[in-house]
Design a protein around this motif. Structure first.
Motif, PDB file in Angstrom:
ATOM      1  N   TYR A  44       0.831  -1.208   0.000  1.00  0.00           N
ATOM      2  CA  TYR A  44       0.000   0.000   0.000  1.00  0.00           C
ATOM      3  C   TYR A  44       0.865   1.258   0.000  1.00  0.00           C
ATOM      4  O   TYR A  44       0.602   2.188  -0.746  1.00  0.00           O
ATOM      5  CB  TYR A  44      -0.938   0.026   1.210  1.00  0.00           C
ATOM      6  CG  TYR A  44      -1.845   1.234   1.190  1.00  0.00           C
ATOM      7  CD1 TYR A  44      -3.045   1.204   0.496  1.00  0.00           C
ATOM      8  CD2 TYR A  44      -1.487   2.409   1.831  1.00  0.00           C
ATOM      9  CE1 TYR A  44      -3.870   2.308   0.447  1.00  0.00           C
ATOM     10  CE2 TYR A  44      -2.300   3.521   1.795  1.00  0.00           C
ATOM     11  CZ  TYR A  44      -3.493   3.476   1.105  1.00  0.00           C
ATOM     12  OH  TYR A  44      -4.296   4.579   1.049  1.00  0.00           O
ATOM     13  N   SER A  45       1.920   1.277   0.827  1.00  0.00           N
ATOM     14  CA  SER A  45       2.746   2.484   0.902  1.00  0.00           C
ATOM     15  C   SER A  45       3.494   2.727  -0.411  1.00  0.00           C
ATOM     16  O   SER A  45       3.692   3.876  -0.813  1.00  0.00           O
ATOM     17  CB  SER A  45       3.725   2.416   2.068  1.00  0.00           C
ATOM     18  OG  SER A  45       4.710   1.462   1.842  1.00  0.00           O
ATOM     19  N   TYR A  48       0.831   4.036  -2.792  1.00  0.00           N
ATOM     20  CA  TYR A  48       0.479   5.402  -2.404  1.00  0.00           C
ATOM     21  C   TYR A  48       1.551   6.384  -2.866  1.00  0.00           C
ATOM     22  O   TYR A  48       1.246   7.458  -3.389  1.00  0.00           O
ATOM     23  CB  TYR A  48       0.293   5.506  -0.882  1.00  0.00           C
ATOM     24  CG  TYR A  48       0.220   6.924  -0.401  1.00  0.00           C
ATOM     25  CD1 TYR A  48      -0.926   7.676  -0.583  1.00  0.00           C
ATOM     26  CD2 TYR A  48       1.310   7.534   0.194  1.00  0.00           C
ATOM     27  CE1 TYR A  48      -0.989   8.989  -0.166  1.00  0.00           C
ATOM     28  CE2 TYR A  48       1.257   8.837   0.619  1.00  0.00           C
ATOM     29  CZ  TYR A  48       0.109   9.567   0.436  1.00  0.00           C
ATOM     30  OH  TYR A  48       0.055  10.866   0.831  1.00  0.00           O
ATOM     31  N   PHE A  52       0.839   9.439  -5.327  1.00  0.00           N
ATOM     32  CA  PHE A  52       1.068  10.807  -4.857  1.00  0.00           C
ATOM     33  C   PHE A  52       1.936  11.570  -5.849  1.00  0.00           C
ATOM     34  O   PHE A  52       1.663  12.736  -6.159  1.00  0.00           O
ATOM     35  CB  PHE A  52       1.720  10.803  -3.472  1.00  0.00           C
ATOM     36  CG  PHE A  52       1.904  12.170  -2.903  1.00  0.00           C
ATOM     37  CD1 PHE A  52       0.870  12.809  -2.254  1.00  0.00           C
ATOM     38  CD2 PHE A  52       3.118  12.826  -3.030  1.00  0.00           C
ATOM     39  CE1 PHE A  52       1.041  14.083  -1.728  1.00  0.00           C
ATOM     40  CE2 PHE A  52       3.298  14.092  -2.511  1.00  0.00           C
ATOM     41  CZ  PHE A  52       2.253  14.722  -1.865  1.00  0.00           C
ATOM     42  N   GLN A  75      -2.761  14.620  -1.049  1.00  0.00           N
ATOM     43  CA  GLN A  75      -2.694  13.426  -0.212  1.00  0.00           C
ATOM     44  C   GLN A  75      -4.016  12.664  -0.262  1.00  0.00           C
ATOM     45  O   GLN A  75      -4.047  11.450  -0.423  1.00  0.00           O
ATOM     46  CB  GLN A  75      -2.371  13.862   1.214  1.00  0.00           C
ATOM     47  CG  GLN A  75      -1.942  12.782   2.131  1.00  0.00           C
ATOM     48  CD  GLN A  75      -1.539  13.335   3.495  1.00  0.00           C
ATOM     49  OE1 GLN A  75      -1.887  14.458   3.847  1.00  0.00           O
ATOM     50  NE2 GLN A  75      -0.820  12.563   4.248  1.00  0.00           N
ATOM     51  N   ALA A  78      -4.467  11.013  -3.652  1.00  0.00           N
ATOM     52  CA  ALA A  78      -3.600   9.839  -3.813  1.00  0.00           C
ATOM     53  C   ALA A  78      -4.182   8.641  -3.070  1.00  0.00           C
ATOM     54  O   ALA A  78      -4.196   7.525  -3.592  1.00  0.00           O
ATOM     55  CB  ALA A  78      -2.198  10.150  -3.321  1.00  0.00           C
ATOM     56  N   HIS A  79      -4.655   8.865  -1.843  1.00  0.00           N
ATOM     57  CA  HIS A  79      -5.285   7.771  -1.092  1.00  0.00           C
ATOM     58  C   HIS A  79      -6.513   7.247  -1.845  1.00  0.00           C
ATOM     59  O   HIS A  79      -6.733   6.039  -1.924  1.00  0.00           O
ATOM     60  CB  HIS A  79      -5.703   8.239   0.305  1.00  0.00           C
ATOM     61  CG  HIS A  79      -4.577   8.249   1.283  1.00  0.00           C
ATOM     62  ND1 HIS A  79      -3.911   7.112   1.673  1.00  0.00           N
ATOM     63  CD2 HIS A  79      -4.000   9.263   1.966  1.00  0.00           C
ATOM     64  CE1 HIS A  79      -2.973   7.431   2.544  1.00  0.00           C
ATOM     65  NE2 HIS A  79      -2.995   8.730   2.742  1.00  0.00           N
ATOM     66  N   VAL A  82      -5.393   5.102  -4.855  1.00  0.00           N
ATOM     67  CA  VAL A  82      -4.890   3.781  -4.470  1.00  0.00           C
ATOM     68  C   VAL A  82      -6.040   2.892  -4.031  1.00  0.00           C
ATOM     69  O   VAL A  82      -6.091   1.716  -4.377  1.00  0.00           O
ATOM     70  CB  VAL A  82      -3.846   3.904  -3.337  1.00  0.00           C
ATOM     71  CG1 VAL A  82      -3.428   2.532  -2.844  1.00  0.00           C
ATOM     72  CG2 VAL A  82      -2.641   4.658  -3.816  1.00  0.00           C
ATOM     73  N   ARG A  83      -6.973   3.471  -3.290  1.00  0.00           N
ATOM     74  CA  ARG A  83      -8.117   2.700  -2.798  1.00  0.00           C
ATOM     75  C   ARG A  83      -8.935   2.148  -3.963  1.00  0.00           C
ATOM     76  O   ARG A  83      -9.410   1.017  -3.912  1.00  0.00           O
ATOM     77  CB  ARG A  83      -8.993   3.594  -1.921  1.00  0.00           C
ATOM     78  CG  ARG A  83      -9.957   2.823  -1.080  1.00  0.00           C
ATOM     79  CD  ARG A  83     -10.790   3.697  -0.156  1.00  0.00           C
ATOM     80  NE  ARG A  83     -10.238   4.994   0.154  1.00  0.00           N
ATOM     81  CZ  ARG A  83     -10.848   6.158  -0.119  1.00  0.00           C
ATOM     82  NH1 ARG A  83     -12.020   6.190  -0.699  1.00  0.00           N
ATOM     83  NH2 ARG A  83     -10.276   7.297   0.209  1.00  0.00           N
TER      84      ARG A  83
END
Length: 101
Positions: A44-45, A48, A52, A75, A78-79, A82-83
């Motif tokens: 995930y990171s 992300y 981002f 931010q 970007a979340h 990804v979600r």
């Protein structure tokens, strides 16, 4: 002695007039420390971070500075990006399977 560098350090200290009982512990102090093991970045990171970097330009000014509330909005975007690509969202592989490719 642990290594060539430690031996040379001890000889250097002794030649400078430092007693051998003090020079020996000093060479032990110079021994390299064990390296800390870094934690692995989660999937995930990593995702992300990539999202981002893609989105960040939309929330910056021409000069490269962040727009008002730009970092916060980038931010959040970007979340959200990804979600939508993770489980629960429509993934490329699922889309290909649905289209029959």
């Amino acid at each position: 002695m642990a290594c060539e560098t430690c031996r040379l350090l001890k000889e250097l200290l002794e030649s400078a007039g430092v007693p051998s009982d003090i020079a020996a512990p000093a060479s032990r102090l110079a021994a390299p420390l064990e390296k800390k093991v870094k934690r692995k970045a989660s999937a995930y990171s990593i995702a992300y971070g990539k999202a981002f970097k893609k989105v960040a330009g939309k929330y910056k000014l021409k000069s490269g500075k962040w727009a008002k509330d730009g970092f916060k909005r980038a931010q959040k975007a970007a979340h959200k990006a990804v979600r939508s690509t993770r489980k629960g969202g429509v993934r490329k592989t699922a889309r290909r399977a649905y289209e029959g490719r």
